[in-house]
Structures are given as C-alpha cells and as structure tokens.
Design a protein around this motif. Structure first.
Motif, PDB file in Angstrom:
ATOM      1  N   THR A 137       0.820  -1.081   0.123  1.00 11.77           N
ATOM      2  CA  THR A 137      -0.019  -0.160   0.158  1.00 11.77           C
ATOM      3  C   THR A 137       0.637   1.173  -0.133  1.00 11.77           C
ATOM      4  O   THR A 137       0.357   2.122  -0.579  1.00 11.77           O
ATOM      5  N   ASP A 138       1.927   1.129   0.561  1.00 13.65           N
ATOM      6  CA  ASP A 138       2.914   2.314   0.664  1.00 13.65           C
ATOM      7  C   ASP A 138       3.782   2.497  -0.722  1.00 13.65           C
ATOM      8  O   ASP A 138       4.846   2.092  -0.514  1.00 13.65           O
ATOM      9  N   THR A 139       3.057   2.691  -1.775  1.00 16.59           N
ATOM     10  CA  THR A 139       3.767   3.037  -3.033  1.00 16.59           C
ATOM     11  C   THR A 139       3.554   4.381  -3.424  1.00 16.59           C
ATOM     12  O   THR A 139       2.622   5.060  -3.267  1.00 16.59           O
ATOM     13  N   VAL A 140       4.425   4.898  -4.562  1.00 15.85           N
ATOM     14  CA  VAL A 140       4.456   6.078  -5.203  1.00 15.85           C
ATOM     15  C   VAL A 140       4.699   5.632  -6.768  1.00 15.85           C
ATOM     16  O   VAL A 140       5.504   5.111  -7.215  1.00 15.85           O
ATOM     17  N   PRO A 141       3.343   5.875  -7.488  1.00 21.04           N
ATOM     18  CA  PRO A 141       3.409   5.430  -8.931  1.00 21.04           C
ATOM     19  C   PRO A 141       4.556   5.747  -9.532  1.00 21.04           C
ATOM     20  O   PRO A 141       5.017   5.172 -10.417  1.00 21.04           O
ATOM     21  N   ASP A 142       5.187   7.115  -9.638  1.00 15.92           N
ATOM     22  CA  ASP A 142       6.156   7.589 -10.232  1.00 15.92           C
ATOM     23  C   ASP A 142       7.567   7.112  -9.849  1.00 15.92           C
ATOM     24  O   ASP A 142       8.654   7.416 -10.317  1.00 15.92           O
ATOM     25  N   CYS A 143       7.730   6.472  -8.689  1.00 15.45           N
ATOM     26  CA  CYS A 143       8.912   5.851  -8.171  1.00 15.45           C
ATOM     27  C   CYS A 143       9.401   4.689  -8.772  1.00 15.45           C
ATOM     28  O   CYS A 143       8.787   3.712  -8.617  1.00 15.45           O
ATOM     29  N   CYS A 199      17.073  -1.242  -0.236  1.00 16.01           N
ATOM     30  CA  CYS A 199      16.055  -0.559   0.001  1.00 16.01           C
ATOM     31  C   CYS A 199      14.614  -1.281   0.462  1.00 16.01           C
ATOM     32  O   CYS A 199      14.210  -2.305   0.264  1.00 16.01           O
ATOM     33  N   PRO A 200      13.867  -0.651   1.290  1.00 12.98           N
ATOM     34  CA  PRO A 200      12.693  -0.985   1.823  1.00 12.98           C
ATOM     35  C   PRO A 200      11.549  -1.292   0.708  1.00 12.98           C
ATOM     36  O   PRO A 200      11.570  -0.307  -0.405  1.00 12.98           O
ATOM     37  N   ARG A 201      10.905  -2.345   0.643  1.00 12.13           N
ATOM     38  CA  ARG A 201       9.913  -2.440  -0.374  1.00 12.13           C
ATOM     39  C   ARG A 201       8.716  -1.351  -0.477  1.00 12.13           C
ATOM     40  O   ARG A 201       8.396  -1.135  -1.597  1.00 12.13           O
ATOM     41  N   ALA A 202       8.470  -0.845   0.717  1.00  8.35           N
ATOM     42  CA  ALA A 202       7.651   0.312   0.759  1.00  8.35           C
ATOM     43  C   ALA A 202       8.165   1.469   0.534  1.00  8.35           C
ATOM     44  O   ALA A 202       9.304   1.606   0.940  1.00  8.35           O
ATOM     45  N   HIS A 203       7.565   2.371   0.319  1.00  7.10           N
ATOM     46  CA  HIS A 203       8.220   3.624  -0.188  1.00  7.10           C
ATOM     47  C   HIS A 203       8.255   4.562   1.079  1.00  7.10           C
ATOM     48  O   HIS A 203       7.427   4.931   1.885  1.00  7.10           O
ATOM     49  N   ARG A 204       9.913   4.648   1.453  1.00  5.89           N
ATOM     50  CA  ARG A 204      10.210   5.441   2.503  1.00  5.89           C
ATOM     51  C   ARG A 204      11.311   6.528   2.065  1.00  5.89           C
ATOM     52  O   ARG A 204      12.219   6.142   1.757  1.00  5.89           O
ATOM     53  N   PRO A 205      10.720   7.738   1.991  1.00  2.93           N
ATOM     54  CA  PRO A 205      11.733   8.659   1.278  1.00  2.93           C
ATOM     55  C   PRO A 205      13.021   8.797   2.020  1.00  2.93           C
ATOM     56  O   PRO A 205      14.208   8.886   1.281  1.00  2.93           O
ATOM     57  N   LYS A 206      12.997   8.858   3.265  1.00  2.85           N
ATOM     58  CA  LYS A 206      14.348   9.063   3.935  1.00  2.85           C
ATOM     59  C   LYS A 206      14.554   8.001   5.254  1.00  2.85           C
ATOM     60  O   LYS A 206      13.682   7.152   5.491  1.00  2.85           O
ATOM     61  N   PRO A 264      13.951   9.673  -4.547  1.00  2.00           N
ATOM     62  CA  PRO A 264      13.593   9.845  -3.039  1.00  2.00           C
ATOM     63  C   PRO A 264      12.679   8.541  -2.580  1.00  2.00           C
ATOM     64  O   PRO A 264      11.600   8.831  -2.205  1.00  2.00           O
ATOM     65  N   HIS A 265      13.683   7.578  -2.586  1.00  2.00           N
ATOM     66  CA  HIS A 265      13.179   5.999  -1.891  1.00  2.00           C
ATOM     67  C   HIS A 265      14.366   5.591  -1.323  1.00  2.00           C
ATOM     68  O   HIS A 265      15.275   5.256  -1.912  1.00  2.00           O
ATOM     69  N   MET A 266      14.502   5.583   0.223  1.00  3.80           N
ATOM     70  CA  MET A 266      15.397   5.357   0.893  1.00  3.80           C
ATOM     71  C   MET A 266      16.108   4.368   0.301  1.00  3.80           C
ATOM     72  O   MET A 266      15.535   3.167   0.233  1.00  3.80           O
ATOM     73  N   HIS A 267      17.551   4.369   0.218  1.00 10.55           N
ATOM     74  CA  HIS A 267      18.288   3.310  -0.209  1.00 10.55           C
ATOM     75  C   HIS A 267      19.774   3.156   0.298  1.00 10.55           C
ATOM     76  O   HIS A 267      20.256   4.383   0.286  1.00 10.55           O
ATOM     77  N   PHE A 268      20.340   2.078   0.618  1.00 11.42           N
ATOM     78  CA  PHE A 268      21.748   2.029   0.806  1.00 11.42           C
ATOM     79  C   PHE A 268      22.343   1.427  -0.601  1.00 11.42           C
ATOM     80  O   PHE A 268      22.083   0.642  -1.368  1.00 11.42           O
ATOM     81  N   HIS A 269      23.751   2.183  -0.569  1.00 13.52           N
ATOM     82  CA  HIS A 269      24.772   1.674  -1.743  1.00 13.52           C
ATOM     83  C   HIS A 269      25.783   0.793  -0.863  1.00 13.52           C
ATOM     84  O   HIS A 269      26.296   1.054   0.115  1.00 13.52           O
ATOM     85  N   VAL A 270      26.183  -0.413  -1.631  1.00 19.11           N
ATOM     86  CA  VAL A 270      27.038  -1.297  -1.285  1.00 19.11           C
ATOM     87  C   VAL A 270      28.100  -1.319  -2.655  1.00 19.11           C
ATOM     88  O   VAL A 270      27.501  -1.860  -3.399  1.00 19.11           O
TER      89      VAL A 270
END
Length: 226
Positions: free
Chosen positions: A42-48, A110-117, A164-170
């Motif tokens: 449910t926590d999604t943003v269409p253009d992300c 990144c989280p599956r749900a949309h989390r900006p930060k 703008p969808h929180m993510h880590f780089h490895v």
C-alpha cells in the motif's frame, strides 16, 4: 530466463538507480514465496522507480534463491525500462544491481515500501536493513573477490539523494591506492566516468551474488560451528 523484448540500448528509458551521478548532486525477513505474483504494497508512489521494482518482483527465500530462468526474476515486466537484476527480495526489502555501477558488484538495498528518507523507515524495516547490509556485504565481497567496500546512504537532495526512496549503496572498492590521489578521490565519491551495466554481465553477476547471499544466509541459520 524468459526472452526479453529486444530493444536498442539507445532507446531505453533510463532508470535512476543511483545517487552517485557524475557532477553536482541533483536538486530534485527472509520468507519462502509461495506465489509468483508481486507483493501488494500500500505504501507505494506510482512514479517511483524503486516502488515499480518492488511491485514487480515478489519475495523469495534468500537462502534458496530461484535461478535466473525463473519467472520470479523475469525482466519482461519492467520493459521498456532497463532490466532489473535482483539480488534480494524479501517481504520487507529489495536489493538489485545498480544500472550505472561505480564498480562491478555495486548494489542497492531499500525497503519494499516507499520510505523517502532513513527517518521514515519503520523499526522492523530498519532491523531487516541492518541484518541484510551485513549479509550483502559479505556476499558481494565473496562474489567479486574484492575484500573492501563502501556502504553509503544519502538523505535529501542537498545530500545527493536522487531517487527519493531510501536506499543503501554497497560498493566494492578495488585497489586504488596506486592511482593518482585526484583519481582516487573522484572515484571514491562517485564522480567521473560511469558505464551502463551490460545485460549479459548483469545476469551472470546477479546469479553469482544471489548464490553468495544464499551461502551467507544458510551459514547464519546454522549458527557458529563449535
């Protein structure tokens, strides 16, 4: 793997899978998957773009990943965007190869749900992120043979966060100390020349890293050997 629609590389729609763009920053739990249908979030943003990946690829058991030929990893659903090479897909998280890698094996988590930060991440997601950052770090080092790496995470446009969808780089770091210091600094902070990930290379590398993730995850489940 199911055949992918043919499309010239030049006609691809770029998927911004990395905060590390050349030049200035932009202003802008393990589970067995019993179904091949994407997880409904449910926590999604269409253009992300990351939400798109999350809604396209369902979870699978990291300790027993599907082969590249599995429909769970089919890239057809993401066409006409570049193929997504999945590394990890749990009910809470997704991990995949960066399409403009700084080095071979550069992955995003990144989280599956949309989390900006990072501050928007739920406690359960934060715990899962911490767990799999270690697993993915070990797996990438094992798969690439590069023993040193960076873990990087940006929050907000001023901090060079592009998607703008929180993510880590490895990011694996091959030996660079014999290079000029300016070149080392440029590469370290993500500027300079970057090439798009080749599909065949991405397919092979993702399979290799998934196998390494499974090794690490099974080792964790078995616990230390006495």
């Amino acid at each position: 793997m199911s055949p992918k629609p043919s499309s010239p590389a030049s006609s691809r729609v770029p998927l911004p899978c990395s905060d590390f763009d050349p030049g200035q920053p932009s202003s802008s739990s393990s589970s067995n998957a019993s179904s091949s249908s994407p997880t409904n979030t449910t926590d999604t943003v269409p253009d992300c773009p990351f939400c798109h990946i999350a809604s396209t690829y369902p979870p699978y058991d990291p300790s027993n990943p599907p082969p590249s030929t599995s429909p769970l990893l089919s890239s057809e659903a993401t066409f006409p965007q570049p193929a997504t090479f999945m590394i990890l897909s749990t009910p809470l998280l997704i991990g995949f190869l960066d399409i403009m890698p700084l080095s071979q094996g550069h992955i995003l988590l990144c989280p599956r749900a949309h989390r900006p930060k990072l501050t928007d991440v739920r406690p359960a997601e934060a715990a899962e992120l911490g767990r799999y950052l270690r697993v993915l770090s070990a797996a990438v080092a094992k798969a690439t043979g590069v023993p040193d790496w960076n873990v990087v995470q940006n929050n907000g446009a001023a901090a060079a966060q592009v998607v703008p969808h929180m993510h880590f780089h490895v990011i694996p770091r091959p030996e660079l100390r014999d290079k000029k210091s300016e070149r080392f600094t440029s590469t370290m902070f993500g500027r300079g020349q970057r090439d798009e990930l080749d599909d065949d290379e991405g397919l092979e590398l993702a399979e290799k890293i998934r196998r390494a993730v499974a090794e690490v995850a099974r080792g964790d489940a078995e616990g230390p050997k006495l």
